[in-house]
Design a protein around this motif. Structure first.
Motif, PDB file in Angstrom:
ATOM      1  N   VAL A 155      -3.530   8.640  -5.578  1.00 25.67           N
ATOM      2  CA  VAL A 155      -3.809   8.457  -4.159  1.00 25.67           C
ATOM      3  C   VAL A 155      -2.944   7.327  -3.622  1.00 25.67           C
ATOM      4  O   VAL A 155      -2.271   7.458  -2.617  1.00 25.67           O
ATOM      5  N   MET A 156      -2.962   6.181  -4.317  1.00 26.34           N
ATOM      6  CA  MET A 156      -2.194   5.027  -3.847  1.00 26.34           C
ATOM      7  C   MET A 156      -2.068   3.961  -4.910  1.00 26.34           C
ATOM      8  O   MET A 156      -2.838   3.931  -5.871  1.00 26.34           O
ATOM      9  N   ASP A 157      -1.090   3.081  -4.716  1.00 27.43           N
ATOM     10  CA  ASP A 157      -0.954   1.809  -5.417  1.00 27.43           C
ATOM     11  C   ASP A 157      -1.058   0.736  -4.351  1.00 27.43           C
ATOM     12  O   ASP A 157      -0.573   0.919  -3.234  1.00 27.43           O
ATOM     13  N   CYS A 158      -1.692  -0.381  -4.687  1.00 31.30           N
ATOM     14  CA  CYS A 158      -1.809  -1.440  -3.679  1.00 31.30           C
ATOM     15  C   CYS A 158      -1.824  -2.809  -4.328  1.00 31.30           C
ATOM     16  O   CYS A 158      -2.038  -2.951  -5.531  1.00 31.30           O
ATOM     17  N   SER A 159      -1.575  -3.796  -3.503  1.00 31.05           N
ATOM     18  CA  SER A 159      -1.666  -5.192  -3.889  1.00 31.05           C
ATOM     19  C   SER A 159      -2.335  -5.920  -2.733  1.00 31.05           C
ATOM     20  O   SER A 159      -1.868  -5.828  -1.592  1.00 31.05           O
ATOM     21  N   VAL A 160      -3.450  -6.592  -3.008  1.00 28.05           N
ATOM     22  CA  VAL A 160      -4.218  -7.233  -1.942  1.00 28.05           C
ATOM     23  C   VAL A 160      -4.510  -8.692  -2.287  1.00 28.05           C
ATOM     24  O   VAL A 160      -4.562  -9.075  -3.452  1.00 28.05           O
ATOM     25  N   MET A 161      -4.681  -9.493  -1.230  1.00 26.85           N
ATOM     26  CA  MET A 161      -5.083 -10.889  -1.375  1.00 26.85           C
ATOM     27  C   MET A 161      -6.476 -11.013  -0.773  1.00 26.85           C
ATOM     28  O   MET A 161      -6.724 -10.552   0.352  1.00 26.85           O
TER      29      MET A 161
ATOM     30  N   ALA B 133       0.865  -1.175   0.000  1.00 28.40           N
ATOM     31  CA  ALA B 133       0.000   0.000   0.000  1.00 28.40           C
ATOM     32  C   ALA B 133       0.905   1.228   0.000  1.00 28.40           C
ATOM     33  O   ALA B 133       1.348   1.681   1.047  1.00 28.40           O
ATOM     34  N   ASP B 134       1.210   1.709  -1.186  1.00 27.39           N
ATOM     35  CA  ASP B 134       2.033   2.915  -1.331  1.00 27.39           C
ATOM     36  C   ASP B 134       1.102   4.111  -1.468  1.00 27.39           C
ATOM     37  O   ASP B 134       0.381   4.229  -2.461  1.00 27.39           O
ATOM     38  N   CYS B 135       1.110   4.976  -0.446  1.00 27.29           N
ATOM     39  CA  CYS B 135       0.229   6.149  -0.421  1.00 27.29           C
ATOM     40  C   CYS B 135       1.013   7.384  -0.840  1.00 27.29           C
ATOM     41  O   CYS B 135       2.141   7.584  -0.391  1.00 27.29           O
ATOM     42  N   TYR B 136       0.395   8.222  -1.685  1.00 34.78           N
ATOM     43  CA  TYR B 136       1.082   9.386  -2.237  1.00 34.78           C
ATOM     44  C   TYR B 136       0.568  10.713  -1.693  1.00 34.78           C
ATOM     45  O   TYR B 136       1.210  11.734  -1.864  1.00 34.78           O
ATOM     46  N   ILE B 137      -0.608  10.690  -1.078  1.00 32.34           N
ATOM     47  CA  ILE B 137      -1.159  11.896  -0.438  1.00 32.34           C
ATOM     48  C   ILE B 137      -1.700  11.475   0.923  1.00 32.34           C
ATOM     49  O   ILE B 137      -1.882  10.280   1.180  1.00 32.34           O
ATOM     50  N   ASP B 138      -1.961  12.449   1.783  1.00 33.28           N
ATOM     51  CA  ASP B 138      -2.473  12.122   3.121  1.00 33.28           C
ATOM     52  C   ASP B 138      -3.961  11.793   3.114  1.00 33.28           C
ATOM     53  O   ASP B 138      -4.376  10.777   3.646  1.00 33.28           O
TER      54      ASP B 138
END
Length: 163
Positions: free
Chosen positions: A146-152, A88-93
């Protein structure tokens, strides 16, 4: 915004975070959400908005929408239990009310009832009509990510569950 696809997920009321499906193809889906102050995750303090890490739940609901769109019957909804947030890479608050977010999710691996999804979330306050258009927009330098993510996610049919 026009909804070409039925949103077939078990989330209801304030826990339904996405407003609709923009486009879906073989292993990808694009959804959207209009951010409002009455959102269950909205912080109404002086630093108002939805924390960017919360959008992992938006990605999980988008994955559920992908699976729901594949179902032929609304009687057999798929419940997705978020098992793991791999990234979960977040780019803004925070994301403030009045913005539109687009949530893109791609199924990268499926093994029985467990599936892996990579996704990203952007703020884009204009209509996007297709996944192809989204990919062109996100490749531009001036996009507000906003973000990049990878989920299971573990999927289960509601037919097999007792409440």
């Amino acid at each position: 915004m026009e909804n070409k696809y039925k949103l077939n997920i078990p989330h209801k009321g304030r826990m339904l975070l996405i407003d609709g499906i923009v486009d879906i193809n073989f292993n990808e889906i694009l959804t959207f959400s209009n951010i409002k102050k009455d959102n269950v995750f909205y912080d109404n303090s002086e630093n108002d908005g939805i924390d960017s890490y919360i959008f992992t739940e938006y990605a999980a609901q988008t994955a559920a929408a992908y699976n729901g769109a594949l179902e032929n019957s609304t009687d057999d909804k798929r419940i997705g239990f978020l098992l793991n947030i791999k990234k979960a890479d977040c780019y803004i608050d925070k994301v403030k009310a009045g913005n539109i977010v687009y949530i893109f999710v791609k199924e990268t691996l499926k093994d029985g009832n467990i599936a892996y999804y990579d996704g990203n979330v952007i703020i884009y306050n204009d209509d996007i009509k297709s996944i192809e258009e989204y990919k062109n927009i996100i490749s531009s330098d001036n996009i507000k990510k906003v973000m990049d993510c990878s989920v299971m996610v573990m999927e289960s049919s509601t037919k097999n569950l007792e409440f």
